[in-house]
Design a protein around this motif. Structure first.
Motif, PDB file in Angstrom:
ATOM      1  N   LEU A 118     -27.425  21.367 -14.445  1.00 42.07           N
ATOM      2  CA  LEU A 118     -27.634  20.456 -16.270  1.00 42.07           C
ATOM      3  C   LEU A 118     -28.407  22.292 -16.315  1.00 42.07           C
ATOM      4  O   LEU A 118     -28.518  22.924 -15.785  1.00 42.07           O
ATOM      5  CB  LEU A 118     -28.798  19.223 -16.548  1.00 42.07           C
ATOM      6  N   ASN A 119     -29.186  22.162 -18.169  1.00 41.03           N
ATOM      7  CA  ASN A 119     -29.018  23.350 -19.056  1.00 41.03           C
ATOM      8  C   ASN A 119     -30.656  23.266 -18.347  1.00 41.03           C
ATOM      9  O   ASN A 119     -31.467  23.252 -19.139  1.00 41.03           O
ATOM     10  CB  ASN A 119     -29.024  23.095 -20.164  1.00 41.03           C
ATOM     11  N   GLN A 120     -31.338  23.708 -17.310  1.00 39.37           N
ATOM     12  CA  GLN A 120     -32.355  23.737 -16.809  1.00 39.37           C
ATOM     13  C   GLN A 120     -32.458  25.044 -16.083  1.00 39.37           C
ATOM     14  O   GLN A 120     -31.593  25.524 -15.251  1.00 39.37           O
ATOM     15  CB  GLN A 120     -33.406  23.142 -15.971  1.00 39.37           C
ATOM     16  N   GLY A 163     -19.055  18.648 -22.082  1.00 38.83           N
ATOM     17  CA  GLY A 163     -20.120  18.718 -22.658  1.00 38.83           C
ATOM     18  C   GLY A 163     -20.222  17.889 -24.455  1.00 38.83           C
ATOM     19  O   GLY A 163     -19.144  18.682 -25.163  1.00 38.83           O
ATOM     20  N   ASP A 164     -21.633  18.289 -25.006  1.00 40.93           N
ATOM     21  CA  ASP A 164     -21.294  18.692 -26.596  1.00 40.93           C
ATOM     22  C   ASP A 164     -21.098  20.339 -27.204  1.00 40.93           C
ATOM     23  O   ASP A 164     -20.694  19.769 -28.427  1.00 40.93           O
ATOM     24  CB  ASP A 164     -22.140  17.496 -27.046  1.00 40.93           C
ATOM     25  N   MET A 165     -20.845  21.546 -26.364  1.00 44.99           N
ATOM     26  CA  MET A 165     -20.780  22.104 -25.899  1.00 44.99           C
ATOM     27  C   MET A 165     -22.232  22.375 -28.232  1.00 44.99           C
ATOM     28  O   MET A 165     -21.572  23.314 -28.785  1.00 44.99           O
ATOM     29  CB  MET A 165     -19.166  22.308 -26.840  1.00 44.99           C
ATOM     30  N   GLY A 171     -39.471  19.508 -17.103  1.00 44.44           N
ATOM     31  CA  GLY A 171     -39.126  19.823 -18.577  1.00 44.44           C
ATOM     32  C   GLY A 171     -39.494  18.885 -20.084  1.00 44.44           C
ATOM     33  O   GLY A 171     -39.423  17.826 -19.004  1.00 44.44           O
ATOM     34  N   ARG A 172     -38.344  18.582 -20.707  1.00 50.75           N
ATOM     35  CA  ARG A 172     -38.796  17.471 -21.967  1.00 50.75           C
ATOM     36  C   ARG A 172     -38.025  16.234 -21.524  1.00 50.75           C
ATOM     37  O   ARG A 172     -37.332  15.728 -20.732  1.00 50.75           O
ATOM     38  CB  ARG A 172     -37.574  17.918 -23.020  1.00 50.75           C
ATOM     39  N   PHE A 173     -39.394  15.228 -21.361  1.00 53.90           N
ATOM     40  CA  PHE A 173     -39.328  14.199 -20.723  1.00 53.90           C
ATOM     41  C   PHE A 173     -38.207  12.767 -21.218  1.00 53.90           C
ATOM     42  O   PHE A 173     -37.408  11.719 -20.411  1.00 53.90           O
ATOM     43  CB  PHE A 173     -40.762  13.410 -21.804  1.00 53.90           C
ATOM     44  N   ASP A 174     -37.732  12.633 -22.524  1.00 54.40           N
ATOM     45  CA  ASP A 174     -36.700  12.525 -23.193  1.00 54.40           C
ATOM     46  C   ASP A 174     -35.340  12.816 -22.257  1.00 54.40           C
ATOM     47  O   ASP A 174     -34.727  11.541 -21.705  1.00 54.40           O
ATOM     48  CB  ASP A 174     -36.212  11.946 -24.791  1.00 54.40           C
ATOM     49  N   HIS A 175     -34.848  14.198 -22.067  1.00 62.88           N
ATOM     50  CA  HIS A 175     -33.784  14.848 -20.810  1.00 62.88           C
ATOM     51  C   HIS A 175     -33.928  13.577 -19.635  1.00 62.88           C
ATOM     52  O   HIS A 175     -32.832  13.186 -19.289  1.00 62.88           O
ATOM     53  CB  HIS A 175     -33.831  15.937 -20.710  1.00 62.88           C
ATOM     54  N   GLU A 176     -35.299  13.938 -19.225  1.00 66.21           N
ATOM     55  CA  GLU A 176     -36.128  13.446 -17.771  1.00 66.21           C
ATOM     56  C   GLU A 176     -35.357  12.252 -17.493  1.00 66.21           C
ATOM     57  O   GLU A 176     -34.639  11.510 -16.401  1.00 66.21           O
ATOM     58  CB  GLU A 176     -36.358  13.341 -17.450  1.00 66.21           C
ATOM     59  N   MET A 177     -35.789  11.112 -18.841  1.00 67.32           N
ATOM     60  CA  MET A 177     -35.211   9.673 -19.061  1.00 67.32           C
ATOM     61  C   MET A 177     -33.723   9.624 -18.619  1.00 67.32           C
ATOM     62  O   MET A 177     -33.179   8.318 -18.709  1.00 67.32           O
ATOM     63  CB  MET A 177     -36.193   8.938 -19.417  1.00 67.32           C
ATOM     64  N   GLY A 178     -33.687   9.862 -19.911  1.00 66.25           N
ATOM     65  CA  GLY A 178     -32.027  10.048 -19.851  1.00 66.25           C
ATOM     66  C   GLY A 178     -31.506  10.400 -18.674  1.00 66.25           C
ATOM     67  O   GLY A 178     -30.121   9.987 -18.359  1.00 66.25           O
ATOM     68  N   ASN A 179     -31.395  10.973 -17.931  1.00 67.36           N
ATOM     69  CA  ASN A 179     -31.124  11.771 -16.562  1.00 67.36           C
ATOM     70  C   ASN A 179     -31.021  10.221 -15.183  1.00 67.36           C
ATOM     71  O   ASN A 179     -30.297   9.828 -15.249  1.00 67.36           O
ATOM     72  CB  ASN A 179     -31.945  13.006 -15.916  1.00 67.36           C
ATOM     73  N   ILE A 180     -32.285   9.810 -15.209  1.00 66.20           N
ATOM     74  CA  ILE A 180     -32.234   8.748 -15.021  1.00 66.20           C
ATOM     75  C   ILE A 180     -31.832   7.167 -15.067  1.00 66.20           C
ATOM     76  O   ILE A 180     -30.877   6.897 -14.273  1.00 66.20           O
ATOM     77  CB  ILE A 180     -34.472   8.226 -15.045  1.00 66.20           C
ATOM     78  N   THR A 208     -23.512   9.374 -26.546  1.00 68.71           N
ATOM     79  CA  THR A 208     -24.169   9.589 -24.166  1.00 68.71           C
ATOM     80  C   THR A 208     -24.616  11.164 -23.833  1.00 68.71           C
ATOM     81  O   THR A 208     -23.863  11.979 -25.020  1.00 68.71           O
ATOM     82  CB  THR A 208     -22.552   9.037 -23.428  1.00 68.71           C
ATOM     83  N   THR A 209     -24.925  11.426 -22.748  1.00 68.76           N
ATOM     84  CA  THR A 209     -25.938  12.416 -22.782  1.00 68.76           C
ATOM     85  C   THR A 209     -24.678  13.806 -21.554  1.00 68.76           C
ATOM     86  O   THR A 209     -23.663  13.390 -21.182  1.00 68.76           O
ATOM     87  CB  THR A 209     -27.243  12.272 -21.456  1.00 68.76           C
ATOM     88  N   ASP A 210     -25.008  15.279 -21.681  1.00 73.60           N
ATOM     89  CA  ASP A 210     -24.195  15.658 -21.789  1.00 73.60           C
ATOM     90  C   ASP A 210     -23.674  15.121 -19.636  1.00 73.60           C
ATOM     91  O   ASP A 210     -22.871  15.354 -19.123  1.00 73.60           O
ATOM     92  CB  ASP A 210     -24.542  17.143 -20.721  1.00 73.60           C
ATOM     93  N   LEU A 211     -24.958  15.109 -19.194  1.00 72.37           N
ATOM     94  CA  LEU A 211     -24.709  14.419 -17.583  1.00 72.37           C
ATOM     95  C   LEU A 211     -24.036  13.436 -17.994  1.00 72.37           C
ATOM     96  O   LEU A 211     -23.094  13.220 -16.493  1.00 72.37           O
ATOM     97  CB  LEU A 211     -26.404  14.086 -17.337  1.00 72.37           C
ATOM     98  N   ALA A 237     -23.245  21.367 -17.115  1.00 71.58           N
ATOM     99  CA  ALA A 237     -22.926  20.139 -18.312  1.00 71.58           C
ATOM    100  C   ALA A 237     -23.011  21.117 -19.355  1.00 71.58           C
ATOM    101  O   ALA A 237     -24.391  21.694 -19.490  1.00 71.58           O
ATOM    102  CB  ALA A 237     -24.107  19.170 -18.171  1.00 71.58           C
ATOM    103  N   ASP A 238     -22.430  21.193 -19.844  1.00 72.59           N
ATOM    104  CA  ASP A 238     -22.582  22.508 -21.276  1.00 72.59           C
ATOM    105  C   ASP A 238     -23.921  23.467 -20.817  1.00 72.59           C
ATOM    106  O   ASP A 238     -23.275  24.373 -20.386  1.00 72.59           O
ATOM    107  CB  ASP A 238     -23.236  21.702 -22.260  1.00 72.59           C
ATOM    108  N   GLY A 239     -24.793  23.134 -21.375  1.00 68.80           N
ATOM    109  CA  GLY A 239     -25.920  24.744 -21.681  1.00 68.80           C
ATOM    110  C   GLY A 239     -25.860  25.311 -19.752  1.00 68.80           C
ATOM    111  O   GLY A 239     -26.250  26.609 -19.794  1.00 68.80           O
ATOM    112  N   GLY A 240     -25.352  24.121 -19.133  1.00 67.81           N
ATOM    113  CA  GLY A 240     -25.410  24.532 -17.918  1.00 67.81           C
ATOM    114  C   GLY A 240     -24.987  25.718 -17.678  1.00 67.81           C
ATOM    115  O   GLY A 240     -25.054  26.018 -16.324  1.00 67.81           O
ATOM    116  N   THR A 299     -28.606  19.557 -10.741  1.00 69.42           N
ATOM    117  CA  THR A 299     -29.335  20.605 -10.185  1.00 69.42           C
ATOM    118  C   THR A 299     -30.474  20.770 -11.981  1.00 69.42           C
ATOM    119  O   THR A 299     -29.585  20.288 -12.808  1.00 69.42           O
ATOM    120  CB  THR A 299     -29.058  21.562 -10.128  1.00 69.42           C
ATOM    121  N   GLY A 300     -31.748  20.532 -12.107  1.00 71.27           N
ATOM    122  CA  GLY A 300     -32.141  20.406 -13.647  1.00 71.27           C
ATOM    123  C   GLY A 300     -32.578  19.382 -13.791  1.00 71.27           C
ATOM    124  O   GLY A 300     -32.720  19.306 -15.538  1.00 71.27           O
ATOM    125  N   ALA A 301     -32.230  18.411 -12.870  1.00 71.39           N
ATOM    126  CA  ALA A 301     -32.616  17.025 -13.873  1.00 71.39           C
ATOM    127  C   ALA A 301     -34.432  16.261 -14.312  1.00 71.39           C
ATOM    128  O   ALA A 301     -34.055  15.407 -15.262  1.00 71.39           O
ATOM    129  CB  ALA A 301     -31.586  16.025 -12.676  1.00 71.39           C
TER     130      ALA A 301
END
Ligand code: ATP
Ligand code: VIB
Length: 280
Positions: A54-56, A109-111, A169-178, A138-141, A75-78, A164-166
């Motif tokens: 992932l992108n982290q 991803g959505d590039m 970082g940003r809380f909305d991304h973390e929750m999206g990953n979970i 839907t998210t890139d993950l 995933a995209d920026g990853g 990796t990188g899940a």
């Protein structure tokens, strides 16, 4: 409840004795052996790993995960992270050599985050580029896990996706990953950062978690998701649960400590298992 091996071991998860059929619960084994230099074969089923980046910032153990994985997907920026950060992990080697050695199989991803120079570079190396910019729901993950599920024959019960990188970082991304690991409850998906990992323990199995204390623990947690977890029992922890209820707004088992080499968990609800990852 009886503990017998699960379908992961190709054994029946039901047992009959005479005319009386006992309800049984299959046992699933888990191990963080992908954090070890060599994969042991004696602490659970032998797994085939897929790596999603992932992108982290890349965790320091990314080269190890890459070595263990059979397929590598950004995933995209990853892909920017692989391009920018992996050469720095091998300061005595040519960056171009490292980039060729660590070539993703696919970028999906959505590039909207991958840089054009990185996209062109990996396209030139033959990486599959899967642009799903039309899907903004839907998210890139999620897109990457769907790709693995649909194209890489994960019907194979022993596939495990390392991400990796899940975390952090940003809380909305973390929750999206979970949320992604909850969207695919029958797949083994492990979310990673440098500091910890998270995986889903579905309630339809009992769980046996092999602890590799050289690389993980002792801090751990068991966390209900989306609903009250009515009854959970554990062994191997400092604060074990004994048919205990967990809920947000009440008891959630955070700041627990692993005390034995094997932790067992059984619950009437899906739970998140998290454990700290050791720094060298
Ligand atoms: N700060 C972060 N914390 C946790 N995960 C992240 C973070 N940034 C990116 N990710 C993960 O990396 C994936 C790819 O990120 P990228 O920056 O390329 O796309 P994005 O447009 O921010 O994310 P998405 O398109 O999925 O909303 C995300 O889907 C997410 O899973
Ligand atoms: C209710 C709802 N909330 C947020 C989004 C936004 N969103 C969720 S995933 C995604 C794609 C990111 O690559 C985007 C933009 C949505 N579509 N629907």
């Amino acid at each position: 409840m009886m503990f017998i091996p699960s379908p992961f071991f190709n054994l029946s998860n039901r047992i009959s004795r005479g005319v009386r059929k006992l309800a049984t619960m299959s046992l699933t084994s888990h191990s963080s052996s992908f954090l070890l230099p060599n994969l042991p074969t004696d602490d659970g089923p032998s797994l085939t790993y897929a790596l999603v980046i992932l992108n982290q910032s890349l965790p320091k153990f990314t080269p190890l995960l890459w070595k263990h994985a059979k397929v590598h997907i950004c995933a995209d920026g990853g892909a920017n992270r692989v391009f920018d950060e992996l050469p720095g992990m091998f300061p005595h080697e040519e960056a171009s050599e490292i980039r060729k050695r660590y070539k993703p199989y696919a970028i999906k991803g959505d590039m909207d985050s991958i840089r054009t120079d990185v996209l062109d570079y990996y396209r030139g190396l033959g990486t599959k580029i899967i642009d799903e910019s039309q899907d903004q729901d839907t998210t890139d993950l999620n897109k990457c896990v769907t790709y693995i599920r649909d194209s890489l024959n994960p019907e194979h019960p022993n596939l495990c996706i390392l991400v990796t990188g899940a975390l952090g970082g940003r809380f909305d991304h973390e929750m999206g990953n979970i949320n992604v690991i909850c969207c695919f409850p029958s797949m083994r998906i492990i979310l990673l950062s440098d500091d910890s990992l998270i995986q889903l323990l579905p309630s339809k199995h009992h769980h046996k978690i092999h602890i590799h204390s050289s690389v993980e623990g002792p801090h751990c947690g068991l966390i209900p998701i989306g609903m009250v977890a009515g009854r959970t029992s554990t062994t191997g922890l400092q604060w074990n649960l004994d048919n205990s209820e967990m809920r947000f707004g009440g008891l959630v088992s955070t700041s627990n400590i692993v005390k034995e080499n094997i932790v067992t968990v059984q619950s009437d609800s899906d739970l998140l298992w998290t454990i700290s990852i050791k720094k060298d």
